[in-house]
Design an enzyme around this catalytic site. Sequence first.
Site, mmCIF file in Angstrom:
data_model
loop_
_atom_site.group_PDB
_atom_site.id
_atom_site.type_symbol
_atom_site.label_atom_id
_atom_site.label_comp_id
_atom_site.label_asym_id
_atom_site.label_seq_id
_atom_site.Cartn_x
_atom_site.Cartn_y
_atom_site.Cartn_z
ATOM 1 N N ASN A 9 0.714 -1.203 -0.041
ATOM 2 C CA ASN A 9 0.039 0.012 0.035
ATOM 3 C C ASN A 9 0.983 1.263 0.152
ATOM 4 O OD1 ASN A 9 -1.818 2.001 0.320
ATOM 5 N ND2 ASN A 9 -2.263 1.534 2.653
ATOM 6 N N LYS A 11 0.157 4.344 -0.336
ATOM 7 C CA LYS A 11 -0.680 5.422 0.313
ATOM 8 C C LYS A 11 -0.537 6.511 -0.849
ATOM 9 C CE LYS A 11 0.228 3.849 4.814
ATOM 10 N NZ LYS A 11 -0.066 3.853 6.218
ATOM 11 N N HIS A 92 -9.454 1.180 4.590
ATOM 12 C CA HIS A 92 -8.306 1.501 5.503
ATOM 13 C C HIS A 92 -8.788 2.244 6.562
ATOM 14 C CE1 HIS A 92 -4.232 2.663 6.505
ATOM 15 N NE2 HIS A 92 -3.980 1.479 5.943
ATOM 16 N N GLU A 94 -7.183 4.841 7.772
ATOM 17 C CA GLU A 94 -6.749 6.186 7.282
ATOM 18 C C GLU A 94 -8.030 6.780 6.773
ATOM 19 O OE1 GLU A 94 -3.077 5.694 5.509
ATOM 20 O OE2 GLU A 94 -2.177 5.079 7.246
ATOM 21 N N GLU A 165 -5.508 -4.856 10.842
ATOM 22 C CA GLU A 165 -4.423 -3.903 10.853
ATOM 23 C C GLU A 165 -4.784 -3.204 12.179
ATOM 24 O OE1 GLU A 165 -2.331 -2.634 6.906
ATOM 25 O OE2 GLU A 165 -4.271 -1.511 7.172
ATOM 26 N N GLY A 171 2.158 2.322 10.856
ATOM 27 C CA GLY A 171 3.255 3.364 10.791
ATOM 28 C C GLY A 171 3.847 3.727 12.098
ATOM 29 N N SER A 203 3.320 -2.136 10.520
ATOM 30 C CA SER A 203 4.596 -2.189 10.601
ATOM 31 C C SER A 203 5.178 -3.443 10.331
ATOM 32 C CB SER A 203 4.894 -1.685 12.286
ATOM 33 O OG SER A 203 4.570 -0.372 12.352
ATOM 34 N N GLY A 225 4.575 1.465 4.506
ATOM 35 C CA GLY A 225 5.813 2.160 4.480
ATOM 36 C C GLY A 225 6.842 1.446 3.843
HETATM 37 C C1 PEP Z 1 -0.941 0.494 5.988
HETATM 38 O O1 PEP Z 1 -1.015 1.658 5.859
HETATM 39 O O2 PEP Z 1 -1.715 -0.337 5.616
HETATM 40 C C2 PEP Z 1 0.318 -0.329 6.825
HETATM 41 C C3 PEP Z 1 0.179 -1.617 7.245
HETATM 42 O O3 PEP Z 1 1.397 0.747 6.916
HETATM 43 P P1 PEP Z 1 2.759 0.161 7.929
HETATM 44 O O4 PEP Z 1 3.172 -0.956 6.978
HETATM 45 O O5 PEP Z 1 3.572 1.284 7.255
HETATM 46 O O6 PEP Z 1 2.601 -0.040 9.148
#
Ligand code: PEP
Length: 241
Positions: A9, A11, A92, A94, A165, A171, A203, A225
Amino acid sequence: MKRKHIVGNWKMNGSAVVIDDVLDQLLKQTLPADVSVCVPSPYLQRAGERLAGSSLRLGAQNVSEHGDGAYTGEVSARMLRDVGCHLAIIGHSERRRYFAETDESVMNKLARLLEVGLFGVVCVGETLAERDGGRAEAKIESQLAQLHTLMARGATPKRFCVAYEPIWAIGTGRAASLEQIAQMHEFIKRCLGASYAVLYGGSVKAVNAADILALSAVDGVLVGGASLDAKEFGEICRAAS
Ligand code: PEP
């Protein structure tokens, strides 16, 4: 053993140059997993052309809950299919937080994807306060509840999966523990049925991917990320073998 799904992803990151570069690097690697990359919508067409004929799948990060029509600024499921998408991430955290998406709108979005034959990656997750308050499972159960309506109408495990998640892990560099992941994935499979794939997100990095992917209840990972770094993302994909 079933191949694991690895979904990147990106983003709202990247540029035409960055996206070409990361995709070209990924295309040179041998990736022993089902790998998808969800790029920002202005670059979908470009990425789709680059990935054509490869085993890497193209995904979107969102879809409209409406069909084509007078919805300024929206992108329909049919349009995503037109530019070569196989899947879309929906719900998601966000989007739930900054764009007020609800369980109902997530269900509508999944319905639109299914109508045009695209695969849905439905994100669910609890806040730290909910986990600390012993309400993590109740939160996830309530987020999954609406999906039963679509499952009754034929949304089989081939049509969508769930990405667990935890919001506090996204993040932050603080992934959930292996025990927390295993417990919640088993819970989700009890809610939906064992054959629904459940991905973990939050993460995931090259350093922890192998341990997470080795859990039997983990069918893959959703990577934020770390997915913009072709070398690290490639290592995560190879940890799935
Ligand atoms: C995400 O945005 O779905 C995600 C898991 O981000 P990160 O891996 O950066 O924690």
